[in-house]
Design a protein around this motif. Structure first.
Motif, PDB file in Angstrom:
ATOM      1  N   LYS A  97      48.425  46.091  -2.362  1.00 41.82           N
ATOM      2  CA  LYS A  97      47.805  45.704  -1.128  1.00 41.82           C
ATOM      3  C   LYS A  97      48.163  44.763  -0.569  1.00 41.82           C
ATOM      4  O   LYS A  97      47.474  44.692   0.956  1.00 41.82           O
ATOM      5  CB  LYS A  97      46.342  46.024  -2.093  1.00 41.82           C
ATOM      6  N   ASP A  98      48.721  43.144  -1.487  1.00 47.87           N
ATOM      7  CA  ASP A  98      47.926  42.982  -1.012  1.00 47.87           C
ATOM      8  C   ASP A  98      49.905  41.700  -0.275  1.00 47.87           C
ATOM      9  O   ASP A  98      49.759  40.179  -0.510  1.00 47.87           O
ATOM     10  CB  ASP A  98      47.483  41.445  -1.934  1.00 47.87           C
ATOM     11  N   TRP A  99      50.621  42.599  -0.383  1.00 48.46           N
ATOM     12  CA  TRP A  99      51.808  42.230   0.135  1.00 48.46           C
ATOM     13  C   TRP A  99      51.927  41.101   1.142  1.00 48.46           C
ATOM     14  O   TRP A  99      53.191  40.595   0.915  1.00 48.46           O
ATOM     15  CB  TRP A  99      52.820  43.482   0.390  1.00 48.46           C
ATOM     16  N   ASP A 100      51.652  41.731   2.670  1.00 47.34           N
ATOM     17  CA  ASP A 100      51.018  41.570   3.551  1.00 47.34           C
ATOM     18  C   ASP A 100      51.305  39.636   3.404  1.00 47.34           C
ATOM     19  O   ASP A 100      51.908  38.675   3.919  1.00 47.34           O
ATOM     20  CB  ASP A 100      50.649  42.459   4.835  1.00 47.34           C
ATOM     21  N   ALA A 101      49.216  39.844   2.720  1.00 47.95           N
ATOM     22  CA  ALA A 101      49.390  38.289   2.854  1.00 47.95           C
ATOM     23  C   ALA A 101      49.908  37.575   1.758  1.00 47.95           C
ATOM     24  O   ALA A 101      49.571  35.846   2.248  1.00 47.95           O
ATOM     25  CB  ALA A 101      47.862  38.704   2.788  1.00 47.95           C
ATOM     26  N   GLY A 102      50.875  38.027   0.843  1.00 46.51           N
ATOM     27  CA  GLY A 102      50.611  36.967  -0.027  1.00 46.51           C
ATOM     28  C   GLY A 102      52.171  37.288  -0.651  1.00 46.51           C
ATOM     29  O   GLY A 102      52.808  35.936  -1.477  1.00 46.51           O
ATOM     30  N   ALA A 103      52.874  38.333  -0.884  1.00 42.07           N
ATOM     31  CA  ALA A 103      54.228  38.377  -1.042  1.00 42.07           C
ATOM     32  C   ALA A 103      55.412  37.222  -0.323  1.00 42.07           C
ATOM     33  O   ALA A 103      56.103  36.528  -1.468  1.00 42.07           O
ATOM     34  CB  ALA A 103      55.661  39.836  -0.658  1.00 42.07           C
ATOM     35  N   LEU A 104      55.108  37.142   0.682  1.00 41.14           N
ATOM     36  CA  LEU A 104      56.314  35.942   1.293  1.00 41.14           C
ATOM     37  C   LEU A 104      55.184  34.413   1.128  1.00 41.14           C
ATOM     38  O   LEU A 104      56.086  33.026   0.484  1.00 41.14           O
ATOM     39  CB  LEU A 104      56.173  35.955   2.450  1.00 41.14           C
ATOM     40  N   THR A 105      54.278  34.305   0.750  1.00 39.80           N
ATOM     41  CA  THR A 105      53.900  33.151   0.840  1.00 39.80           C
ATOM     42  C   THR A 105      54.273  33.103  -0.841  1.00 39.80           C
ATOM     43  O   THR A 105      54.496  31.514  -0.604  1.00 39.80           O
ATOM     44  CB  THR A 105      52.231  33.110   1.021  1.00 39.80           C
ATOM     45  N   ALA A 106      53.929  33.843  -1.768  1.00 37.14           N
ATOM     46  CA  ALA A 106      54.092  33.146  -3.233  1.00 37.14           C
ATOM     47  C   ALA A 106      55.552  33.724  -3.568  1.00 37.14           C
ATOM     48  O   ALA A 106      55.637  32.233  -4.115  1.00 37.14           O
ATOM     49  CB  ALA A 106      53.296  34.996  -3.684  1.00 37.14           C
ATOM     50  N   TRP A 107      56.264  33.903  -2.695  1.00 32.76           N
ATOM     51  CA  TRP A 107      58.150  33.230  -2.856  1.00 32.76           C
ATOM     52  C   TRP A 107      58.496  32.115  -2.360  1.00 32.76           C
ATOM     53  O   TRP A 107      58.894  31.540  -3.489  1.00 32.76           O
ATOM     54  CB  TRP A 107      58.772  34.154  -1.835  1.00 32.76           C
ATOM     55  N   ARG A 108      58.008  32.199  -1.222  1.00 32.25           N
ATOM     56  CA  ARG A 108      57.534  30.126  -0.802  1.00 32.25           C
ATOM     57  C   ARG A 108      56.948  29.319  -1.761  1.00 32.25           C
ATOM     58  O   ARG A 108      57.681  28.550  -2.093  1.00 32.25           O
ATOM     59  CB  ARG A 108      57.078  29.800   0.132  1.00 32.25           C
ATOM     60  N   ARG A 109      55.577  29.486  -2.209  1.00 32.62           N
ATOM     61  CA  ARG A 109      54.982  28.298  -3.377  1.00 32.62           C
ATOM     62  C   ARG A 109      55.336  29.053  -4.273  1.00 32.62           C
ATOM     63  O   ARG A 109      55.908  27.648  -4.694  1.00 32.62           O
ATOM     64  CB  ARG A 109      53.844  28.901  -3.205  1.00 32.62           C
ATOM     65  N   SER A 110      56.011  29.939  -4.883  1.00 35.12           N
ATOM     66  CA  SER A 110      56.544  29.530  -6.970  1.00 35.12           C
ATOM     67  C   SER A 110      57.385  29.804  -6.886  1.00 35.12           C
ATOM     68  O   SER A 110      58.229  29.252  -7.865  1.00 35.12           O
ATOM     69  CB  SER A 110      55.474  30.941  -7.360  1.00 35.12           C
ATOM     70  N   THR A 111      58.220  29.869  -6.035  1.00 29.55           N
ATOM     71  CA  THR A 111      60.038  29.538  -6.079  1.00 29.55           C
ATOM     72  C   THR A 111      60.601  28.827  -5.282  1.00 29.55           C
ATOM     73  O   THR A 111      61.723  28.699  -5.834  1.00 29.55           O
ATOM     74  CB  THR A 111      60.375  31.558  -6.056  1.00 29.55           C
ATOM     75  N   GLY A 112      59.596  27.844  -3.882  1.00 28.84           N
ATOM     76  CA  GLY A 112      60.997  27.012  -3.366  1.00 28.84           C
ATOM     77  C   GLY A 112      61.811  28.345  -2.450  1.00 28.84           C
ATOM     78  O   GLY A 112      63.364  28.367  -1.975  1.00 28.84           O
ATOM     79  N   SER A 113      61.298  28.964  -1.914  1.00 26.46           N
ATOM     80  CA  SER A 113      61.997  29.653  -1.281  1.00 26.46           C
ATOM     81  C   SER A 113      63.337  30.376  -1.381  1.00 26.46           C
ATOM     82  O   SER A 113      64.391  30.687  -0.903  1.00 26.46           O
ATOM     83  CB  SER A 113      62.269  29.967   0.183  1.00 26.46           C
ATOM     84  N   ASN A 114      63.609  30.993  -2.848  1.00 24.85           N
ATOM     85  CA  ASN A 114      64.865  30.942  -4.357  1.00 24.85           C
ATOM     86  C   ASN A 114      65.346  32.369  -3.358  1.00 24.85           C
ATOM     87  O   ASN A 114      64.708  33.400  -3.388  1.00 24.85           O
ATOM     88  CB  ASN A 114      64.282  31.034  -5.245  1.00 24.85           C
ATOM     89  N   PRO A 115      66.606  32.530  -2.570  1.00 23.57           N
ATOM     90  CA  PRO A 115      67.428  33.814  -2.095  1.00 23.57           C
ATOM     91  C   PRO A 115      66.367  34.741  -4.048  1.00 23.57           C
ATOM     92  O   PRO A 115      67.064  35.983  -2.650  1.00 23.57           O
ATOM     93  CB  PRO A 115      68.141  33.426  -2.208  1.00 23.57           C
ATOM     94  N   ARG A 116      66.867  34.259  -4.646  1.00 15.50           N
ATOM     95  CA  ARG A 116      67.326  35.214  -5.780  1.00 15.50           C
ATOM     96  C   ARG A 116      66.147  36.307  -5.587  1.00 15.50           C
ATOM     97  O   ARG A 116      66.010  36.800  -6.182  1.00 15.50           O
ATOM     98  CB  ARG A 116      67.862  34.766  -6.970  1.00 15.50           C
ATOM     99  N   ARG A 117      65.331  35.736  -5.262  1.00 16.41           N
ATOM    100  CA  ARG A 117      63.761  36.396  -5.298  1.00 16.41           C
ATOM    101  C   ARG A 117      62.925  36.832  -4.323  1.00 16.41           C
ATOM    102  O   ARG A 117      61.594  36.969  -4.298  1.00 16.41           O
ATOM    103  CB  ARG A 117      62.689  35.137  -6.207  1.00 16.41           C
ATOM    104  N   PHE A 118      63.744  36.978  -2.561  1.00 17.26           N
ATOM    105  CA  PHE A 118      63.800  36.930  -1.563  1.00 17.26           C
ATOM    106  C   PHE A 118      62.557  38.580  -1.769  1.00 17.26           C
ATOM    107  O   PHE A 118      63.348  39.212  -2.097  1.00 17.26           O
ATOM    108  CB  PHE A 118      64.374  37.025  -0.732  1.00 17.26           C
ATOM    109  N   PRO A 119      61.378  38.837  -1.078  1.00 17.37           N
ATOM    110  CA  PRO A 119      61.046  40.331  -1.146  1.00 17.37           C
ATOM    111  C   PRO A 119      60.794  41.041  -0.304  1.00 17.37           C
ATOM    112  O   PRO A 119      60.958  42.237   0.121  1.00 17.37           O
ATOM    113  CB  PRO A 119      59.099  39.471  -1.243  1.00 17.37           C
ATOM    114  N   GLY A 120      61.460  40.740   1.353  1.00 16.27           N
ATOM    115  CA  GLY A 120      62.208  41.299   1.897  1.00 16.27           C
ATOM    116  C   GLY A 120      60.759  41.183   3.167  1.00 16.27           C
ATOM    117  O   GLY A 120      59.824  40.038   3.201  1.00 16.27           O
ATOM    118  N   LYS A 121      61.187  41.619   4.013  1.00 14.56           N
ATOM    119  CA  LYS A 121      60.061  41.115   5.053  1.00 14.56           C
ATOM    120  C   LYS A 121      58.842  42.185   5.251  1.00 14.56           C
ATOM    121  O   LYS A 121      58.571  42.500   6.151  1.00 14.56           O
ATOM    122  CB  LYS A 121      61.255  41.500   6.304  1.00 14.56           C
TER     123      LYS A 121
END
Length: 213
Positions: free
Chosen positions: A60-84
């Protein structure tokens, strides 16, 4: 084997599947040894579209949180990219179809290499003893299986984070497969108690800071 470069996970999944054929199990199982065949072929965590399947479940929080969490917690690590978009990948859709069809009471997700048992489910005061791996809560992310199934659907998820190498024999995984039956019993008892008292805490209380899987 949701991450294609975590080879021991597929080995354990296949071993459990073969073991189930030779015993009379207490529970009905559906085993998916490999969920990310492209990742296995190319030895990558992500699939052929370079998306981490374990960040792509449409929570439910994917749109609001997935890309933000990816950038914040992994430094936009491409291995953990959640998709668009949540739920965009064929592997994610395949997993969701299995979950919808089988309607599991309990899920085991096998990973490497954090060397812990991470349980998203009703609180267990004294987890069953398992010498091979310690119990440690790692939490969950937007788009992860743990958040999709436990936090949002109250279906417990045990994430087994293996060591880099399998043990000399697979006896620890016999033991863990049997322990899972005990955890299912705990979960069933907790659900019955919840129905009787209607005072059990909401799954949203299980949101610690997540680490890696």
């Amino acid at each position: 084997m949701i991450h294609g470069d975590e080879t021991p996970a597929g080995t354990v999944g296949r071993y459990w599947m073969e073991r189930l054929e030779g015993i009379d199990p207490r529970n009905s199982w559906r085993v998916i040894p490999v969920l990310n065949p492209d990742g296995v072929k190319y030895k990558t965590r992500y699939n052929a579209n370079k998306i981490d399947i374990n960040r792509n479940f449409p929570t439910k929080d994917w749109d609001a949180g997935a890309l933000t969490a990816w950038r914040r917690s992994t430094g936009s690590n491409p291995r953990r990219f959640p998709g668009k978009e949540g739920g965009s990948e064929p592997e994610t859709k395949c997993a969701m179809k299995h979950l919808g069809d089988f309607q599991p009471d309990f899920i085991v997700s096998v990973h490497t290499p954090l060397k812990v048992l991470d349980y998203d489910g009703p609180k267990v005061k004294s987890p069953p003893k398992f010498d091979y791996l310690p119990w440690k809560s790692l939490g969950n992310y937007p788009g992860s299986l743990g958040r999709y199934m436990w936090v949002e659907r109250s279906t417990p998820v045990l994430t087994m984070e293996l060591k880099d190498n399998l043990p000399p024999n697979l006896a620890p995984f016999d033991q863990l497969q049997d322990i899972i039956g005990t955890l299912v019993k705990y979960e069933t008892s907790a659900e019955q108690k919840k129905e009787e008292t209607s005072t059990a805490s909401s799954p949203t209380s299980f949101l610690p800071v997540a680490l890696e899987h």
